[in-house]
Scaffold this active site. Structure first.
Site, PDB file in Angstrom:
ATOM      1  N   CYS A 113      37.083 -24.106  75.468  1.00 48.67           N
ATOM      2  CA  CYS A 113      35.873 -23.981  76.357  1.00 48.67           C
ATOM      3  C   CYS A 113      36.557 -24.283  77.983  1.00 48.67           C
ATOM      4  O   CYS A 113      35.507 -23.900  78.847  1.00 48.67           O
ATOM      5  CB  CYS A 113      34.927 -25.033  76.050  1.00 48.67           C
ATOM      6  SG  CYS A 113      34.127 -24.604  74.363  1.00 48.67           S
ATOM      7  N   HIS A 255      30.483 -26.506  81.937  1.00 46.43           N
ATOM      8  CA  HIS A 255      30.756 -25.718  80.562  1.00 46.43           C
ATOM      9  C   HIS A 255      29.296 -26.099  79.923  1.00 46.43           C
ATOM     10  O   HIS A 255      28.922 -27.114  79.783  1.00 46.43           O
ATOM     11  CB  HIS A 255      31.871 -26.203  79.856  1.00 46.43           C
ATOM     12  CG  HIS A 255      31.759 -25.762  78.572  1.00 46.43           C
ATOM     13  ND1 HIS A 255      31.366 -24.452  78.051  1.00 46.43           N
ATOM     14  CD2 HIS A 255      31.895 -26.422  77.245  1.00 46.43           C
ATOM     15  CE1 HIS A 255      31.492 -24.473  76.876  1.00 46.43           C
ATOM     16  NE2 HIS A 255      31.586 -25.667  76.182  1.00 46.43           N
ATOM     17  N   ASN A 285      26.303 -22.093  73.792  1.00 48.83           N
ATOM     18  CA  ASN A 285      27.666 -22.094  73.860  1.00 48.83           C
ATOM     19  C   ASN A 285      28.572 -21.259  73.785  1.00 48.83           C
ATOM     20  O   ASN A 285      28.756 -20.787  72.727  1.00 48.83           O
ATOM     21  CB  ASN A 285      28.099 -23.595  73.066  1.00 48.83           C
ATOM     22  CG  ASN A 285      29.474 -24.042  73.688  1.00 48.83           C
ATOM     23  OD1 ASN A 285      30.280 -23.337  74.278  1.00 48.83           O
ATOM     24  ND2 ASN A 285      29.933 -25.043  73.299  1.00 48.83           N
TER      25      ASN A 285
END
Length: 334
Positions: A113, A255, A285
């Site tokens: 990520c 993020h 996500n």
């Protein structure tokens, strides 16, 4: 001669057309729309159709970023991804070829990520060292390919998508210039986020692979704690380095992992919650794609405007983390 600075000049995004709602997941998992929303802030996510791979989304986002920048050539392509088309070769050369960019150098960035921030830093370094005058950076993921459809802890969180930016050589005083980075890692926490099998470590055991070890796993509670700590610490260190007071930050683009993480990081930093850009409610996500997707959504919604001071921060497997900062330029996101 002054050192060139990487300047953002184009932004493109790509999302699969299929929308997967919380209600659809609740039908096959022991969960509910309310449970998912309250713990993650996610209402829906996107999922690729059968036969669509990470490179397909990367090419689409890359085309749009190049069009946004009104350019047809770059000197380097970097693809940040945890879901490459193949373990070998890398996905980036194929993407560069399909975009018609010629025999340019191209490589993948694997920092989960945090991958997009790491890729930005690498691209900025290539520009600063004059190895490249223009770089295409893409974050692209098909996390649906590595998530067990029966694992409630991950199936409700992740989605597929891609986002890309074009960076060019410029000066530090220009809008869009990347003013600094802060990166870090802690391999002692590698087990928090991982795919246990499919690599040389598993093969080295000489034991038959366990099919369940091919799925992505995550330890939710310690990931939450470490994500907040590392993102806030990294962002704070960067702000001090570039001389930005916290109250001068107009937009915090973190993020898009979990809305509670984003709010907790903003709170620790002292950034008002309404300055945090959030689009995970619609896309989930998307790992390395999440920051460029969030920036694209913010531009489309009018939440990112030229002149805004933008702080970026991410946390991912490895574990890794990183932050970046820029003054937003006048561009059209596609």
């Amino acid at each position: 001669m002054s050192t060139p600075t990487a300047v953002l000049e184009g932004l493109g995004t790509a999302l699969p057309p299929r929308v997967v709602t919380n209600a659809e997941l609740a039908d096959r998992l022991d969960t509910s729309d309310e449970w998912i929303r309250s713990r993650t802030g996610i209402s829906e996510r996107r999922m690729v159709a059968p036969g669509v791979a990470t490179s397909d989304l990367a090419v689409e986002a890359g085309e749009r970023a190049l069009k946004s920048a009104n350019v047809h050539e770059v000197d380097l392509v970097v693809v940040a991804t945890t879901t490459p088309d193949h373990p070998c070769p890398a996905t980036a050369p194929d993407v560069a070829s399909r975009l018609g960019l010629g025999p340019v150098p191209a490589y993948d960035m694997a920092a989960v990520c945090s991958g997009f921030v790491y890729a930005l830093s690498g691209a900025a370094g290539a520009i600063a060292s004059r190895q490249a005058g223009r770089v295409l950076v893409i974050g692209s993921e098909t996390f649906s390919s590595i998530i067990s459809p029966e694992d409630r802890s991950t199936a409700v969180i992740f989605g597929d998508g891609a986002g890309a930016v074009v960076l060019r050589a410029g000066s530090a005083g220009e809008p869009g210039s990347l003013l600094g980075f802060d990166l870090g890692s802690d391999g002692a926490l590698a087990d928090l986020i991982k795919i246990p099998g499919s690599g040389s470590r598993q093969r080295a055991t000489g034991l038959p692979p366990d099919p369940d070890d091919s799925w992505f796993t995550m330890q939710g509670r310690p990931v939450f704690t470490n994500a907040v700590k590392r993102m806030a610490g990294s962002a704070d260190a960067l702000l001090k380095r570039i001389g930005w007071p916290v109250d001068s930050v107009d937009r915090f683009v973190g993020h898009q992992a979990n809305v509670r993480i984003l709010h907790a990081v903003a709170e620790q930093l002292g950034v008002p919650a309404d300055r945090a850009v959030i689009n995970l409610d619609k896309v989930g996500n998307t790992s390395a794609a999440s920051i460029p997707l969030a920036m694209g959504a913010a531009v489309a919604d009018g939440d990112l405007a030229p002149g805004d001071r933008v702080l970026i921060s991410a946390f991912g497997g490895g574990v890794t983390w990183g932050s970046a900062a820029l003054v937003w330029p006048d561009l059209t996101a596609l």
